[in-house]
Enzyme design. Structure first.
Site, short mmCIF file in Angstrom:
data_model
loop_
_atom_site.label_atom_id
_atom_site.label_comp_id
_atom_site.label_asym_id
_atom_site.label_seq_id
_atom_site.Cartn_x
_atom_site.Cartn_y
_atom_site.Cartn_z
CE1 TYR A 32 64.40 21.03 63.22
CE2 TYR A 32 63.48 23.17 63.79
CZ TYR A 32 63.48 21.79 63.92
OH TYR A 32 62.52 21.18 64.70
CB THR A 69 63.85 15.71 73.40
OG1 THR A 69 64.53 16.91 73.06
CG2 THR A 69 62.46 15.73 72.82
P1 NAD Z 1 64.18 12.63 68.12
O1 NAD Z 1 65.57 12.92 67.70
O2 NAD Z 1 63.89 12.23 69.53
O3 NAD Z 1 63.58 11.49 67.17
C1 NAD Z 1 63.71 11.54 65.76
C2 NAD Z 1 63.61 10.12 65.20
O4 NAD Z 1 63.74 10.23 63.77
C3 NAD Z 1 64.72 9.18 65.69
O5 NAD Z 1 64.16 7.95 66.12
C4 NAD Z 1 65.60 8.99 64.44
O6 NAD Z 1 66.21 7.71 64.37
C5 NAD Z 1 64.59 9.19 63.31
N1 NAD Z 1 65.23 9.60 62.06
C6 NAD Z 1 66.21 10.53 61.87
N2 NAD Z 1 66.57 10.57 60.57
C7 NAD Z 1 65.79 9.66 59.93
C8 NAD Z 1 65.70 9.22 58.57
N3 NAD Z 1 66.49 9.73 57.61
N4 NAD Z 1 64.80 8.26 58.26
C9 NAD Z 1 64.01 7.72 59.22
N5 NAD Z 1 64.06 8.07 60.51
C10 NAD Z 1 64.94 9.04 60.87
O7 NAD Z 1 63.30 13.92 67.67
P2 NAD Z 1 62.07 14.67 68.36
O8 NAD Z 1 62.61 15.71 69.25
O9 NAD Z 1 61.05 13.71 68.85
O10 NAD Z 1 61.49 15.43 67.07
C11 NAD Z 1 60.52 14.88 66.22
C12 NAD Z 1 60.06 15.93 65.24
O11 NAD Z 1 59.58 17.06 65.94
C13 NAD Z 1 61.17 16.46 64.32
O12 NAD Z 1 60.63 16.69 63.03
C14 NAD Z 1 61.57 17.77 64.98
O13 NAD Z 1 62.13 18.68 64.06
C15 NAD Z 1 60.23 18.24 65.48
N6 NAD Z 1 60.29 19.22 66.59
C16 NAD Z 1 60.95 18.91 67.74
C17 NAD Z 1 61.00 19.84 68.77
C18 NAD Z 1 61.75 19.54 70.06
O14 NAD Z 1 61.92 20.45 70.89
N7 NAD Z 1 62.17 18.32 70.30
C19 NAD Z 1 60.37 21.09 68.62
C20 NAD Z 1 59.69 21.37 67.43
C21 NAD Z 1 59.66 20.40 66.41
#
Ligand code: NAD
Length: 258
Positions: free
Chosen positions: A157, A192
């Site tokens: 990651y 989340t």
């Molecule tokens: P989440 O799990 O709530 O949502 C992710 C979405 O991506 C889901 O709707 C899922 O169906 C979709 N997805 C997964 N694999 C896929 C694929 N192969 N093709 C198309 N869609 C796909 O995630 P989130 O927490 O909103 O995170 C969103 C982004 O932010 C990610 O890149 C994550 O790494 C990044 N991020 C999140 C956090 C956190 O604390 N939540 C912190 C830093 C970065």
């Protein structure tokens, strides 16, 4: 949501991972600012629901499949006539990605494919439309772990997010004179469902993580959505190739207030 700004009227915005979390909050925000939103997600049930909520379009996409990604932008262009904003945000953080000593090659590759290779595809297939238009804004979701190390490692990651950050920087530089801006959004930990589960299961461990956040709490998805709306709009017209940290101060802190 009380949004008065209408900075995105007449623009299309493709959001990968738009069915949940940061992507969904951003879909709501960009739609509220007047954009035509395309939800690109692998999950058709939540994706359809999100698209109808924001009066947008749903396209079922696996971001690891180049054909899916290519046709995502073609469909957007056919439906709206332009590809103005690409928020490349889909990402995963599975449990089998942990210390390098325990993470197998399949777990490593899966995370690289979904988090990093997908951003390569999304940029590769969105850019030609933006070049023809002579404008566009690309926002790629990296993370604060792209700029800081963690002792409790998720090795693939972190490496994938470092890749997203440097790819975004390079594209921002390469395409700047063509009117295309590319920025990396680096969220800190966001409130989340995943994080709430951790809190419920192990409050002590979760509380320990909060010690590192000067603002003393996790971000709400809407706070990330507000940052994306800024990067998508002309309000950020002099910003490209940036490391846009929205992290509650984590990356700036040596010691946090008690
Ligand atoms: P989440 O799990 O709530 O949502 C992710 C979405 O991506 C889901 O709707 C899922 O169906 C979709 N997805 C997964 N694999 C896929 C694929 N192969 N093709 C198309 N869609 C796909 O995630 P989130 O927490 O909103 O995170 C969103 C982004 O932010 C990610 O890149 C994550 O790494 C990044 N991020 C999140 C956090 C956190 O604390 N939540 C912190 C830093 C970065």
């Amino acid at each position: 949501m009380d949004v008065n700004a209408r900075r995105l009227v007449g623009r299309s915005a493709v959001i990968t991972g738009g069915a949940s979390g940061i992507g969904l909050a951003t879909a709501r925000r960009l739609a509220a600012e007047g954009a035509f939103v395309v939800i690109a997600d692998i999950d058709p049930a939540t994706g359809q629901k999100a698209a109808s909520e924001v009066d947008g379009m749903f396209v079922k996409v696996d971001v690891t499949d180049p054909n899916d990604v290519e046709s995502l932008y073609a469909k957007t262009h056919r439906a709206f006539g332009s590809v103005d904003i690409a928020f490349n945000n889909a990402g995963i953080s599975p449990a089998d990605d942990s210390s390098i000593l325990d993470t197998g090659i399949d777990a490593w590759r899966k995370v690289q494919e979904v988090n990093l290779t997908s951003v390569y595809y999304c940029c590769k297939y969105a850019l030609p439309y933006m070049q023809k238009q002579g404008k566009g804004s690309i926002i790629n979701t990296a993370s604060f772990v792209a700029v800081m190390g963690a002792a409790t490692s998720q090795i693939s990651y972190s490496a994938s997010k470092g890749g997203v950050l440097s790819m975004s920087r390079e594209l921002g530089v390469q395409f700047a004179r063509e009117g295309i801006r590319v920025n990396a959004l680096c969220p800190g930990p966001v409130n989340t469902p995943l994080l709430r589960e951790l809190f419920a299961a192990n409050p002590e461990q979760a509380q320990r993580r909060l010690v590192h956040v000067p603002l003393g709490r996790f971000a709400e998805p809407e706070e990330l959505a507000a940052a994306v709306a800024f990067l998508a709009s002309d309000d950020s017209s002099f910003m490209t190739a940036s490391t846009f940290l929205v992290d509650g101060g984590i990356s700036g802190a040596y010691v946090t207030p008690s």
